[in-house]
Write an enzyme that holds these catalytic residues in place. Structure first.
Site, short mmCIF file in Angstrom:
data_model
loop_
_atom_site.label_atom_id
_atom_site.label_comp_id
_atom_site.label_asym_id
_atom_site.label_seq_id
_atom_site.Cartn_x
_atom_site.Cartn_y
_atom_site.Cartn_z
N LYS A 111 0.96 -1.18 0.16
CA LYS A 111 -0.06 -0.03 -0.05
C LYS A 111 0.95 1.19 0.10
O LYS A 111 1.91 1.27 0.69
CB LYS A 111 -0.98 0.12 1.17
CG LYS A 111 -2.13 -0.76 1.13
CD LYS A 111 -3.01 -0.75 2.03
CE LYS A 111 -4.11 -1.33 1.77
NZ LYS A 111 -5.33 -0.79 1.03
N ILE A 431 -13.82 -19.05 6.04
CA ILE A 431 -13.95 -17.58 6.42
C ILE A 431 -15.07 -16.79 5.96
O ILE A 431 -15.45 -15.78 6.39
CB ILE A 431 -12.71 -16.82 5.92
CG1 ILE A 431 -11.10 -17.61 6.30
CG2 ILE A 431 -12.51 -15.45 6.40
CD1 ILE A 431 -11.06 -17.83 7.88
N CYS A 516 -9.64 -1.45 -10.26
CA CYS A 516 -10.06 -0.29 -9.66
C CYS A 516 -11.25 -0.46 -8.72
O CYS A 516 -11.76 -1.39 -8.76
CB CYS A 516 -10.94 0.63 -10.76
SG CYS A 516 -9.79 1.11 -11.97
N HIS A 641 -12.13 -11.56 11.75
CA HIS A 641 -11.19 -12.09 10.72
C HIS A 641 -10.34 -11.04 10.38
O HIS A 641 -10.97 -9.87 9.92
CB HIS A 641 -11.92 -12.85 9.60
CG HIS A 641 -11.27 -13.10 8.43
ND1 HIS A 641 -10.08 -14.06 8.59
CD2 HIS A 641 -10.90 -12.28 7.34
CE1 HIS A 641 -9.43 -14.12 7.17
NE2 HIS A 641 -9.84 -13.00 6.73
N CYS A 643 -6.58 -10.13 7.67
CA CYS A 643 -5.84 -10.92 6.77
C CYS A 643 -4.73 -9.96 6.24
O CYS A 643 -4.83 -8.66 6.25
CB CYS A 643 -6.55 -11.45 5.71
SG CYS A 643 -7.83 -10.69 5.00
N HIS A 694 -5.14 -17.71 -2.72
CA HIS A 694 -4.89 -17.05 -3.75
C HIS A 694 -4.65 -17.74 -5.03
O HIS A 694 -4.59 -17.31 -5.95
CB HIS A 694 -3.84 -15.86 -3.47
CG HIS A 694 -4.36 -14.90 -2.83
ND1 HIS A 694 -4.11 -14.50 -1.34
CD2 HIS A 694 -5.29 -14.07 -3.42
CE1 HIS A 694 -4.79 -13.53 -1.15
NE2 HIS A 694 -5.48 -13.05 -2.12
N1 GLN Z 1 -15.76 -12.94 4.89
C1 GLN Z 1 -15.09 -12.48 4.01
C2 GLN Z 1 -14.99 -13.58 2.93
O1 GLN Z 1 -15.02 -14.76 3.10
C3 GLN Z 1 -13.82 -11.92 4.25
C4 GLN Z 1 -13.07 -11.41 3.17
C5 GLN Z 1 -11.65 -10.55 3.60
O2 GLN Z 1 -11.07 -10.97 4.69
N2 GLN Z 1 -11.22 -9.68 2.77
O3 GLN Z 1 -14.89 -13.42 1.79
ZN ZN Z 2 -9.34 -12.32 4.55
#
Ligand code: GLN
Ligand code: ZN
Length: 758
Positions: A111, A431, A516, A641, A643, A694
């Site tokens: 960033k 998640i 974007c 959560h 990340c 990913h």
């Molecule tokens: N709950 C969201 C997902 O599973 C979390 C996304 C994120 O951490 N950016 O997509």
């Molecule tokens: Zn995440």
């Protein structure tokens, strides 16, 4: 006579022309000449706009095919050796650096300061050599001059360039490369001078950061050397006040200094005190980081005296490059006209700058009508009932300590929750999102366009939820999710249902390369008129006997990924959102949902640039989260959560959120990120991600078992959860099923090994 200029403008084009051309080029559908023609068209239109508005320069060098730092890597001839390119890279090689190729992974991205823009991180080694390489900048200067514009090229300064780079091998200090780098900057400046350039803008935004003494002192040495080129340098700092770097900046041998008078407004008097009588002051008076109209009359009054003193030594500018705001309001037909009249994107900010310039140079009365228009818009906004909701204010004022604390401390809650859910050790979960298939996207798009009815849409989404629930049951996951099929974006989905949020049609801002984003606009007091997720979640829970985890986006992330109000503090807006989320949490609980996740992936990126400002931020950010999470009983389990961030320096603030469970991304660092949590003795439960979402690659069971074993060395096994790094929406179902099946097997292996009974 005050002058006016911009530090940079958006380069994506009014309708994201650059993105579409880039992507067609990458797919091999158009050739390089066509891509370059699109780029040239965007530049010409940008310059024409600045020229037509009466700005004194057009900014050249703010264009990039992918990223401005990557342009400098190309210009300075320091592409990483691992790619094996020559000094002078081609456009195709340039894209390979950004996107990787068959043999080499892409350069890392990170960033740009506290924006949502990502730059490519230069990779430096002790033997990195620099040389004047690509001719692009000089060609663009010539292009602007040929078209009859007064070109002011912009460069990223040598110190900011080095500072933002990373040492590939930690056997040297990248600042040691400065002496090797400066002669190349010298050559660039000499070339620009030879092209007839009078002023060069040289950006050193690191002056708004906490700098160690060696970096601070390097400025003087560097700029003494650069000054020899004979071209006039406008040293630009932005994104914050200069504070202890102020004297360094003001004393540098440059012809002018640009300061951010929006974020650094308090130091203006100090800046003026230290402004040598020969130096130009470029005052960043229009906020380049938000989308609101500026109070032009107030700016006029604030700078009138200074203008009388400085005359043409005063330049007017936006606070920073306009890269961080959308291009223009022209295409916005659906935004409410009242709200639209309060907004200013890049084009409108340029027009505002021109109005100010006329007010100073020709007289306030000449632009009286324009100033009055602005004042009317601002007054309407200040008074608007759409902005101010007394009920929200009253709720905020009534907040007490009971609102931001759970009833019982974690250990008591943990026991109560264990009694309630009876989960196995190493419980497995995901998640939130499951693959967003083409059918899901098209159903959503058709519903938005009105092609299918709400009832048909509901059925389609319920089918997706049912599919995801069945898959999770078959896989043997312990805590299920509904899969987020109905969500396009984790902020937009909630913003659309909240009072106080608005959405533009075309307000795109570059995030990186061709990507974007279209941040929502928070314009008014935020509240939740009705439940947002309860229907879907209740439906999902009805399909299974296992706990269904409710899924919400947290207040800090809702704030961080939106354009925010400038008429109240970020903290206040965050608390308003927190109360809206709290309402949803309470409703989910009442609907029988026992586990609720409140995502805060943007928690860390909200950190201020200066460390001294961190505690205040972390204090309100963690409080906002707790307010959203604390309306429930001890037996309701709150997850959060996060990340893709460095957690170690904010662990106390993460602990202060007091979520019962936190899931984090850790697989790519081979669990290294978890060590901080261990050393800190993080008290609550943790789910360190065991696989990277990913890549379509399916990790094997032993691979994940090994990571989990590693985790048990740092975290008490009874506090560990098993989950992927992040949501699975970008994945396909086949790899998702395979990976989750291995993940469940890994959890089972761990249970056996640790001799727990399931
Ligand atoms: N709950 C969201 C997902 O599973 C979390 C996304 C994120 O951490 N950016 O997509
Ligand atoms: Zn995440």
């Amino acid at each position: 006579m005050a002058l006016a200029h911009v530090l940079g403008v958006p380069r994506i084009g009014p309708n994201r022309e650059l993105k579409f051309a880039q992507e067609s080029f990458w797919r091999g559908e158009i050739d390089e000449a066509s891509l370059k023609a699109v780029a040239s068209g965007i530049r010409q239109a940008n310059w024409q706009r600045q020229h037509a508005a009466g700005l004194d320069f057009v900014t050249v060098g703010d264009f990039a095919f992918y990223d401005q730092m990557l342009n400098h890597i190309a210009l300075l001839g320091c592409a990483p050796a691992r790619f094996g390119f020559g000094d002078k890279i081609s456009l195709s090689e340039y894209f390979q650096l950004a996107r990787g190729n068959a043999a080499c992974h892409a350069m890392e991205m990170t960033k740009w300061f506290d924006t949502n823009y990502h730059y490519l991180v230069p990779e430096l080694k002790h033997d990195t050599q620099f040389s004047l390489s690509t001719e692009w900048l000089f060609e663009e200067v010539a292009e602007a001059q040929t078209a009859g514009f007064n070109a002011k090229p912009v460069l990223i300064g040598p110190l900011t360039f080095l500072y933002l780079a990373k040492e590939k091998i930690a056997d040297f200090n990248r600042l040691d490369l400065l002496d090797r780098l400066l002669p190349v900057y010298g050559k660039i400046l000499a070339r620009l001078k030879a092209q007839g350039v009078e002023w060069v803008q040289i950006d050193e935004p690191i002056l708004a950061l906490d700098l160690s003494a060696d970096w601070r002192t390097a400025f003087e040495r560097a700029y003494h050397q650069l000054n020899a080129s004979g071209v006039k340098l406008m040293l630009a700092s932005y994104f914050g006040p200069l504070r202890e770097n102020l004297l360094v900046a003001m004393k540098l041998p440059v012809a002018g200094v640009h300061v951010d008078c929006v974020r650094g407004g308090d130091e203006l008097a100090h800046v003026i005190d230290w402004l040598p009588i020969t130096k130009v002051l470029s005052a960043g008076v229009i906020n380049g980081r938000n989308i609101w109209k500026t109070d032009l009359a107030a700016v006029y009054e604030r700078f009138e005296g200074l203008h009388q003193r400085l005359g043409d030594r005063l330049w007017l500018a936006p606070s920073c490059s306009l890269l961080h705001v959308p291009v223009g309001l022209v295409g916005e037909t659906r935004i409410d006209p009242e709200l639209k009249n309060w907004l200013a994107f890049a084009d409108e900010k340029i027009v505002a700058l021109a109005i100010l310039k006329t007010a100073f140079n020709v007289g306030r009365q000449v632009v009286a009508a324009e100033l009055a228009d602005y004042e009317r818009a601002l007054a309407a906004r200040r008074a608007s009932r759409r902005v101010h909701d007394a009920a929200v204010g009253e709720r905020l004022a009534a907040l007490t300590a009971t609102h931001d604390t759970r009833n019982q401390p974690f250990t008591v809650r943990q026991a109560a929750q264990r009694g309630r859910f009876r989960l196995p050790p190493f419980p497995t979960t995901t998640i939130g999102s499951f693959p967003q298939t083409t059918e899901i996207r098209s159903a959503r798009a058709r519903f938005k366009k009105g092609e299918i009815s709400e009832a048909e849409y509901t059925v389609a989404m319920q089918r997706e939820i049912q599919y995801a629930v069945e898959k999770q049951e078959t896989l043997g996951l312990d805590v299920l999710v509904h899969g987020e099929a109905e969500r396009n974006d984790m902020v937009e989905y909630f913003g659309e249902q909240l009072q106080g949020y608005a959405f533009s049609q075309n307000g795109w801002v570059q995030s990186y390369g061709s990507r974007c984003v279209k941040p929502p606009i928070i314009y008014g007091d935020v509240s939740r008129p009705q439940p947002m997720t309860v229907g879907w979640t209740r439906y999902a829970q009805s399909l299974t006997g296992k706990p269904m985890k409710g899924m919400l986006t947290g207040p800090v992330t809702m704030l961080q990924w939106s354009f925010v109000r400038d008429d109240q503090s970020r903290a206040t807006t965050a608390l308003q959102i927190a109360l809206a989320i709290r309402d949803e949490v309470v409703d989910l609980e009442a609907a029988g949902i026992g586990i609720i996740q409140i995502d805060e992936p943007a928690y860390r990126e909200g950190l201020p640039l200066r460390k001294t400002d961190w505690p205040a931020y972390l204090d309100w950010a963690s409080r906002a989260f707790r307010i959203s999470a604390s309306g429930v009983a001890d037996t309701t389990q709150i997850h959060t959560h996060m990340c893709y961030s460095e957690f170690n320096d904010i662990l106390p603030a993460i602990a202060a959120m007091d979520a019962d469970v936190i899931t984090i991304e850790t697989s790519r660092s081979d669990m290294e990120l978890l060590h901080g949590f261990g050393e800190f003795n993080y008290p609550n439960e943790i789910g360190p991600g065991v696989y990277d979402i990913h890549s379509p690659r399916v990790p094997s069971e032993p691979e994940m078992t090994r990571l989990l074993e590693k985790a048990t060395q740092v975290i008490a096994p009874e506090n560990l959860w098993v989950n992927p790094d992040c949501g699975l929406k970008t994945r396909g179902w086949s790899e998702t099923e395979a990976a989750l099946s291995n993940m469940v097997a890994a959890a089972q292996a761990l249970r056996q090994k640790h001799e727990f009974t399931a």
